[in-house]
Scaffold this motif. Structure first.
Motif, PDB file in Angstrom:
ATOM      1  N   ILE A 144       1.038  -1.293   0.213  1.00 51.36           N
ATOM      2  CA  ILE A 144       0.026   0.104  -0.091  1.00 51.36           C
ATOM      3  C   ILE A 144       0.776   1.095  -0.197  1.00 51.36           C
ATOM      4  CG2 ILE A 144      -0.300   0.059   2.609  1.00 51.36           C
ATOM      5  CD1 ILE A 144      -2.981   0.780   1.835  1.00 51.36           C
ATOM      6  N   GLY A 145       0.396   2.490  -0.641  1.00 53.30           N
ATOM      7  CA  GLY A 145       1.363   3.643  -0.706  1.00 53.30           C
ATOM      8  C   GLY A 145       1.486   3.853  -1.982  1.00 53.30           C
ATOM      9  N   GLU A 190      -3.956   8.619   0.679  1.00 53.81           N
ATOM     10  CA  GLU A 190      -3.096   7.494   0.204  1.00 53.81           C
ATOM     11  C   GLU A 190      -2.076   7.260   1.309  1.00 53.81           C
ATOM     12  OE1 GLU A 190      -2.092   3.788  -1.694  1.00 53.81           O
ATOM     13  OE2 GLU A 190      -3.802   4.709  -1.260  1.00 53.81           O
ATOM     14  N   ASN A 191      -1.581   8.576   1.570  1.00 54.98           N
ATOM     15  CA  ASN A 191      -0.356   8.716   2.697  1.00 54.98           C
ATOM     16  C   ASN A 191      -0.737   8.216   4.068  1.00 54.98           C
ATOM     17  OD1 ASN A 191       2.300   9.191   3.639  1.00 54.98           O
ATOM     18  ND2 ASN A 191       1.274  11.092   4.417  1.00 54.98           N
ATOM     19  N   GLN A 192      -2.042   8.793   4.365  1.00 51.82           N
ATOM     20  CA  GLN A 192      -2.738   8.328   5.790  1.00 51.82           C
ATOM     21  C   GLN A 192      -3.087   6.942   5.798  1.00 51.82           C
ATOM     22  OE1 GLN A 192      -2.669  10.507   8.155  1.00 51.82           O
ATOM     23  NE2 GLN A 192      -1.365  12.097   6.769  1.00 51.82           N
ATOM     24  N   ARG A 193      -3.577   6.533   4.750  1.00 55.17           N
ATOM     25  CA  ARG A 193      -4.042   5.078   4.424  1.00 55.17           C
ATOM     26  C   ARG A 193      -2.932   4.050   5.062  1.00 55.17           C
ATOM     27  NH1 ARG A 193      -7.832   6.573   0.497  1.00 55.17           N
ATOM     28  NH2 ARG A 193      -6.155   6.569  -0.892  1.00 55.17           N
ATOM     29  N   LYS A 239      -9.105  -3.880   4.223  1.00 56.00           N
ATOM     30  CA  LYS A 239      -9.943  -2.899   3.880  1.00 56.00           C
ATOM     31  C   LYS A 239      -8.983  -1.491   3.257  1.00 56.00           C
ATOM     32  CE  LYS A 239     -13.606  -4.268   6.983  1.00 56.00           C
ATOM     33  NZ  LYS A 239     -14.207  -4.296   8.378  1.00 56.00           N
ATOM     34  N   LEU A 240      -8.052  -1.297   3.683  1.00 54.02           N
ATOM     35  CA  LEU A 240      -7.312  -0.080   3.484  1.00 54.02           C
ATOM     36  C   LEU A 240      -6.886  -0.397   1.995  1.00 54.02           C
ATOM     37  CD1 LEU A 240      -5.875   0.614   6.768  1.00 54.02           C
ATOM     38  CD2 LEU A 240      -7.405   2.105   5.656  1.00 54.02           C
ATOM     39  N   MET A 241      -6.396  -1.538   1.594  1.00 53.93           N
ATOM     40  CA  MET A 241      -6.036  -1.940   0.481  1.00 53.93           C
ATOM     41  C   MET A 241      -7.179  -1.554  -0.749  1.00 53.93           C
ATOM     42  SD  MET A 241      -4.028  -5.517   0.843  1.00 53.93           S
ATOM     43  CE  MET A 241      -3.518  -5.897  -0.898  1.00 53.93           C
ATOM     44  N   GLY A 256      -8.317  -8.174   0.960  1.00 56.66           N
ATOM     45  CA  GLY A 256      -8.061  -6.996   0.152  1.00 56.66           C
ATOM     46  C   GLY A 256      -7.541  -7.301  -1.167  1.00 56.66           C
ATOM     47  N   SER A 257      -7.493  -6.297  -2.155  1.00 56.54           N
ATOM     48  CA  SER A 257      -7.026  -6.353  -3.500  1.00 56.54           C
ATOM     49  C   SER A 257      -7.046  -5.023  -4.013  1.00 56.54           C
ATOM     50  CB  SER A 257      -7.832  -7.233  -4.292  1.00 56.54           C
ATOM     51  OG  SER A 257      -7.120  -7.495  -5.565  1.00 56.54           O
ATOM     52  N   ARG A 258      -5.673  -4.626  -4.601  1.00 56.97           N
ATOM     53  CA  ARG A 258      -5.798  -3.387  -5.474  1.00 56.97           C
ATOM     54  C   ARG A 258      -4.630  -3.593  -6.281  1.00 56.97           C
ATOM     55  NH1 ARG A 258      -0.755  -1.418  -3.446  1.00 56.97           N
ATOM     56  NH2 ARG A 258      -1.119   0.743  -4.034  1.00 56.97           N
ATOM     57  N   ILE A 259      -4.519  -2.657  -7.337  1.00 62.18           N
ATOM     58  CA  ILE A 259      -3.318  -2.098  -8.121  1.00 62.18           C
ATOM     59  C   ILE A 259      -2.163  -2.144  -7.557  1.00 62.18           C
ATOM     60  CG2 ILE A 259      -3.702   0.159  -8.521  1.00 62.18           C
ATOM     61  CD1 ILE A 259      -3.085  -0.248 -11.404  1.00 62.18           C
ATOM     62  N   THR A 260      -1.130  -2.495  -7.953  1.00 59.30           N
ATOM     63  CA  THR A 260       0.134  -2.287  -7.474  1.00 59.30           C
ATOM     64  C   THR A 260       1.124  -1.858  -8.608  1.00 59.30           C
ATOM     65  OG1 THR A 260       2.004  -3.046  -5.856  1.00 59.30           O
ATOM     66  CG2 THR A 260       1.210  -4.676  -7.478  1.00 59.30           C
TER      67      THR A 260
END
Length: 388
Positions: free
Chosen positions: A31-32, A278-281, A299-301, A334-338
């Motif tokens: 994340i980030g 995003e920084n705070q996440r 969840k944050l992802m 959780g799932s996200r683009i990286t």
């Protein structure tokens, strides 16, 4: 792998002399995303996938490069007197750029080398094959020429400099830092504004990190990546008129909301919002992991992907399909683009008993929807670059 590559080196280059072996990992960012050039925090980890280098010294200034990934290109020859970007030099512009950056800092390279490269990071996947190659080159030069004063953080910074100023991609420090400074079973909580960092154990009891390659290749140099950075820089200038900050990463969400009207363009407002939120996440996600709250981390992802999709607009149709499918599946936390975006990979946290179903069901549905298959990697977190 090492023995096989050494034999390939001998078959290719013939001759005698000491042969040395090196490795630098790729990375996945948990994340980030797009915070590293905005003075925010990132949370990457090094992978056990990466780039291998087999090297032998020469007694002249010639450089000979060969990639086992691009066999049709054959051996590409140049010299230490020709360290300039050249489209015909193809992938060798990355190691040449690092050599250029070393010499620019006064580290003189006194002789040439024969180099064989092999990487098992899918090219263009967003897992930092280019940063891995840059850091690998830095480790090769440090070891070959006895540059003991060059630290691994220096190698990361030199790699970033070479990518920015030799190869023309205005990337942040995260990719090179993760490859150089990785630690097995840990992610790196890095403040990109100060380069202060800490290692955080990644303890995923009953879960695995699964990377899914969309097989949509991106090229950050040719993409809108540099545009995003420029939009954030303009937004920062506008915000500086109303608040004393040196980077977007210094703002809290509340401070951003209080001052956002200083940004005179709706698109730039969205870009800055992503950088701040995003920084705070990322800060909250690392805290969640320390508290072993993997569900909150997931969840944050998910929220990170939503922001990258709509506020930063660096996703694409194929990636969104993969993320939507993953987030709807039981057992996916959780799932996200990286990575930089515009293609590449997703990263997901998947419960152990759901991994097989994740790969088979998402693989089948994705192929039906887009017409080509995805690739899946259940990954381990490895160490940073070094001599093998």
């Amino acid at each position: 792998m090492k023995e096989k590559l050494i034999q390939q080196f001998k078959d290719l280059y013939k001759g005698e002399g000491e042969i040395r072996s090196y490795f630098a990992p790729g990375r996945v960012n948990l994340i980030g995303e797009h915070t590293d050039y905005n003075g925010g925090h990132v949370f990457p980890c090094a992978l056990t996938l990466g780039t291998y280098g087999i090297v032998r010294d020469r007694d002249d200034r010639k450089l000979r490069f060969y990639s086992a990934n691009f066999e049709k290109l054959g051996v590409i020859e140049t010299s230490l007197d020709e360290l300039v970007p050249d489209p015909k030099a193809n992938w060798t512009n990355y190691p040449k750029g690092v050599m250029w950056a070393f010499e620019k800092r006064g580290y003189k390279l006194s002789h040439g080398m024969d180099i064989l490269i092999y990487g098992n990071i899918p090219n263009g996947s967003g897992l930092s094959s280019s940063a891995s190659l840059e850091v690998l080159t830095g480790v090769i030069l440090k070891d070959t020429f006895g540059f003991d004063q060059v630290s691994m953080v220096d190698i990361a910074l030199i790699g970033q400099d070479s990518e920015n100023n030799f190869n023309g991609c205005n990337c942040g420090i995260m990719d090179q830092f993760a490859s150089a400074m990785g630690k097995k079973d840990h992610a790196i909580f890095l403040d990109t504004n100060t380069l202060q960092y800490e290692y955080a154990p990644v303890v995923l009891e009953d879960a695995k990190i699964v990377i899914t390659n969309s097989k949509v290749k991106h090229s950050l140099v040719d993409s809108a990546y540099n545009d995003r950075r420029s939009e954030c820089e303009t937004a920062l200038k506008e915000l500086k008129a109303v608040t004393k900050i040196s980077s977007l990463g210094e703002l809290s969400e509340e401070e951003y909301e209080a001052h956002k009207d200083a940004i005179k363009d709706a698109v730039r407002q969205k870009r800055a919002k992503h950088a701040v939120y995003e920084n705070q996440r990322t800060v909250r996600a690392v805290e969640a992991l320390k508290n072993q709250d993997v569900e909150l981390f997931g969840k944050l992802m998910n929220a990170s992907h939503e922001s990258l999709r709509y506020d930063y607009e660096v996703s694409c149709k194929e990636i969104d399909i993969l993320v939507d499918l993953a987030q709807a599946m039981p057992g996916v936390l959780g799932s996200r683009i990286t990575g930089g975006g515009f293609g590449g990979c997703t990263v997901s946290i998947v419960k152990n008993d759901a991994v097989d179903a994740f790969i088979s069901e998402i693989g089948r549905t994705y192929q039906e929807k887009v017409g080509h298959e995805a690739e899946f990697y259940v990954v381990d977190i490895g160490d940073g670059a070094g001599v093998i």
